[in-house]
Design a protein around this motif. Structure first.
Motif, mmCIF file in Angstrom:
data_model
loop_
_atom_site.group_PDB
_atom_site.id
_atom_site.type_symbol
_atom_site.label_atom_id
_atom_site.label_comp_id
_atom_site.label_asym_id
_atom_site.label_seq_id
_atom_site.Cartn_x
_atom_site.Cartn_y
_atom_site.Cartn_z
ATOM 1 N N LYS A 148 0.823 -1.217 0.000
ATOM 2 C CA LYS A 148 0.000 0.000 0.000
ATOM 3 C C LYS A 148 0.856 1.266 0.000
ATOM 4 N N CYS A 149 2.164 1.098 -0.166
ATOM 5 C CA CYS A 149 3.066 2.254 -0.147
ATOM 6 C C CYS A 149 3.115 2.910 -1.528
ATOM 7 N N ILE A 150 2.922 4.219 -1.582
ATOM 8 C CA ILE A 150 2.961 4.936 -2.861
ATOM 9 C C ILE A 150 4.271 5.718 -3.014
ATOM 10 N N LEU A 151 5.240 5.443 -2.151
ATOM 11 C CA LEU A 151 6.570 6.070 -2.203
ATOM 12 C C LEU A 151 6.476 7.602 -2.224
ATOM 13 N N CYS A 152 5.554 8.113 -1.439
ATOM 14 C CA CYS A 152 5.411 9.574 -1.395
ATOM 15 C C CYS A 152 6.547 10.230 -0.622
ATOM 16 N N GLY A 153 7.178 9.481 0.275
ATOM 17 C CA GLY A 153 8.335 10.006 1.014
ATOM 18 C C GLY A 153 7.994 10.762 2.289
ATOM 19 N N ARG A 154 6.692 10.856 2.620
ATOM 20 C CA ARG A 154 6.331 11.608 3.834
ATOM 21 C C ARG A 154 6.923 10.977 5.087
ATOM 22 N N CYS A 202 1.784 9.078 7.204
ATOM 23 C CA CYS A 202 1.504 8.228 6.029
ATOM 24 C C CYS A 202 0.084 8.478 5.509
ATOM 25 N N PRO A 203 -0.056 8.796 4.220
ATOM 26 C CA PRO A 203 -1.390 9.089 3.689
ATOM 27 C C PRO A 203 -2.167 7.842 3.272
ATOM 28 N N THR A 204 -1.580 6.657 3.425
ATOM 29 C CA THR A 204 -2.286 5.419 3.074
ATOM 30 C C THR A 204 -2.217 4.476 4.279
ATOM 31 N N ALA A 206 -0.169 2.058 4.465
ATOM 32 C CA ALA A 206 1.121 1.373 4.381
ATOM 33 C C ALA A 206 1.782 1.273 5.747
ATOM 34 N N LEU A 207 1.498 2.221 6.608
ATOM 35 C CA LEU A 207 2.026 2.179 7.977
ATOM 36 C C LEU A 207 0.844 2.240 8.917
HETATM 37 S S1 SF4 Z 1 4.359 7.762 4.017
HETATM 38 FE FE1 SF4 Z 1 3.356 5.783 3.668
HETATM 39 S S2 SF4 Z 1 2.859 5.755 1.495
HETATM 40 FE FE2 SF4 Z 1 4.331 7.412 1.778
HETATM 41 S S3 SF4 Z 1 6.358 6.473 1.383
HETATM 42 FE FE3 SF4 Z 1 5.992 6.286 3.576
HETATM 43 S S4 SF4 Z 1 5.025 4.278 3.860
HETATM 44 FE FE4 SF4 Z 1 4.883 4.806 1.677
#
Ligand code: SF4
Ligand code: SF4
Ligand code: SF4
Length: 353
Positions: A148-154, A202-204, A206-207
């Protein structure tokens, strides 16, 4: 007086200060430009391309989070061209990994899902990419679901720029891209201190928090604002409460002293609140054991014994310990009680009380 520079956003003339981005001016004027990667207090990366807006006379769409406002600029934030671009970005993000929004438990507040609904995007336009990394479930408090990670980097910015823990980075390249802790080890084997800042950012999904208590939808229960009692910083926090039980804790954004951040104690140290071993009534020692008592009886006995000690041995025979975890007001009252009532200056605190 010199006229302030002005930008027009969706027909509204907005004054701005030197260096302010289009996004910052829009937000100050309550104009919603959606973002996924933008993290307040960190350098804009322009990674997600969701905040693209139409700027008159510009040849292509521009990232509102990174472009400084210019005098006389005319910006449209929801034109058909902008909406088309956002739909395409969302389709691509949803096809990367397994987002299955309809099935997702949605235990966090998923911004990606919210935007997919807002722009009517199904995520079925492109075939899903293969799953590359299994979920990381062995950590205390936090689960990482790479699908579910979109690699947004937040999360990386939250960890490195906001909390300055430097546990995370973007690892590998291209289609193998992955957010890694240390040299791609589980959080528990890295520099991670489990402050949970990355989860809040995290906006999804993923975390997510691993506590069984948080397996409820975000809209269930109620939020209660309070002050963390663990130390004197006084961080502002939301308790997410349902059926009189705390489900999770998040920091209050935009308010000092913590501006949304919490440490591991504030974010995860709440199990004691509803723990069955917690003392809820005063205990009076009798012989080798204790017996429960009413507050009136316990306070009466304490007053009697303190008075006896003072009258027999003088006020210096008494010392008062307060707590570094108590509020300023509580500690103030404790020292007033010690000095004004017990007549002793023996006042200190114990960090562990
Ligand atoms: S904040 Fe969440 S969605 Fe964005 S890169 Fe990190 S784990 Fe992935
Ligand atoms: S929990 Fe805190 S220290 Fe650990 S990776 Fe997330 S932000 Fe960094
Ligand atoms: S969250 Fe951590 S730093 Fe903030 S008040 Fe609580 S214990 Fe102190």
């Amino acid at each position: 007086m010199q006229k302030k520079p002005t930008i027009t956003i969706d027909g509204k003339a907005c004054e701005f200060s030197d260096g302010e981005t289009i996004l910052a001016v829009a937000r100050r004027n309550r104009i919603d430009i959606p973002t996924l990667c933008h993290l307040k207090a960190a350098t804009p990366t322009g990674a997600c391309r969701i905040c693209m807006v139409e700027v008159e006379k510009a040849r292509s769409l521009q990232a509102a989070c990174a472009l400084p406002a210019g005098d006389g600029m005319v910006v449209r934030t929801e034109s058909e061209k902008v909406a088309r671009s956002r739909r395409m970005v969302l389709e691509l993000l949803l096809s990367s990994g397994r987002h299955d929004c309809g099935m997702c438990a949605g235990v966090s507040e998923c911004r990606l899902q919210e935007l997919a609904v807002r722009y009517g995007v199904s995520g079925r336009k492109f075939p899903p990419t293969p799953l590359r990394y299994p979920a990381e479930t062995e950590n205390p408090f936090i689960m990482r679901n790479f699908s579910k990670c979109i690699l947004c980097g937040r999360c990386v910015q939250a960890c490195n720029d906001v909390q300055v823990n430097n546990a995370l980075s973007v690892g590998y390249r291209g289609r193998k891209g992955k957010i890694v802790a240390g040299e791609d080890v589980p959080y528990r084997d890295s520099e991670c201190v489990f402050c949970g800042e990355c989860v809040q950012a995290c906006p999804t999904d993923a975390l997510v928090l691993t506590s069984a208590n948080v397996k409820v939808h975000a809209w269930e229960g109620q939020r209660v604002r309070t002050t963390c009692g663990y130390c004197g910083v006084g961080c502002q926090m939301w308790l997410h409460v349902k059926d009189n039980a705390i489900l999770k804790v998040t920091g209050v954004e935009d308010v000092g002293p913590n501006y949304g951040s919490l440490c591991v104690k504030g974010r995860f140290g709440y199990d004691f609140v509803g723990h069955p071993d917690r003392l809820t009534k005063p205990l009076i020692r009798e012989g080798e054991g204790f017996r429960e008592a009413s507050w009136d009886e316990a306070l009466g006995l304490a007053a009697k014994r303190l008075g006896e000690a003072r009258d027999k041995s003088g006020p210096d025979a008494i010392g008062v310990l307060s707590s570094a975890r108590a509020s300023n007001e509580t500690n103030y009252v404790v020292q007033k009680f010690a000095r004004g009532v017990l007549k002793t200056n023996n006042v200190d605190h114990c960090a562990r009380l």
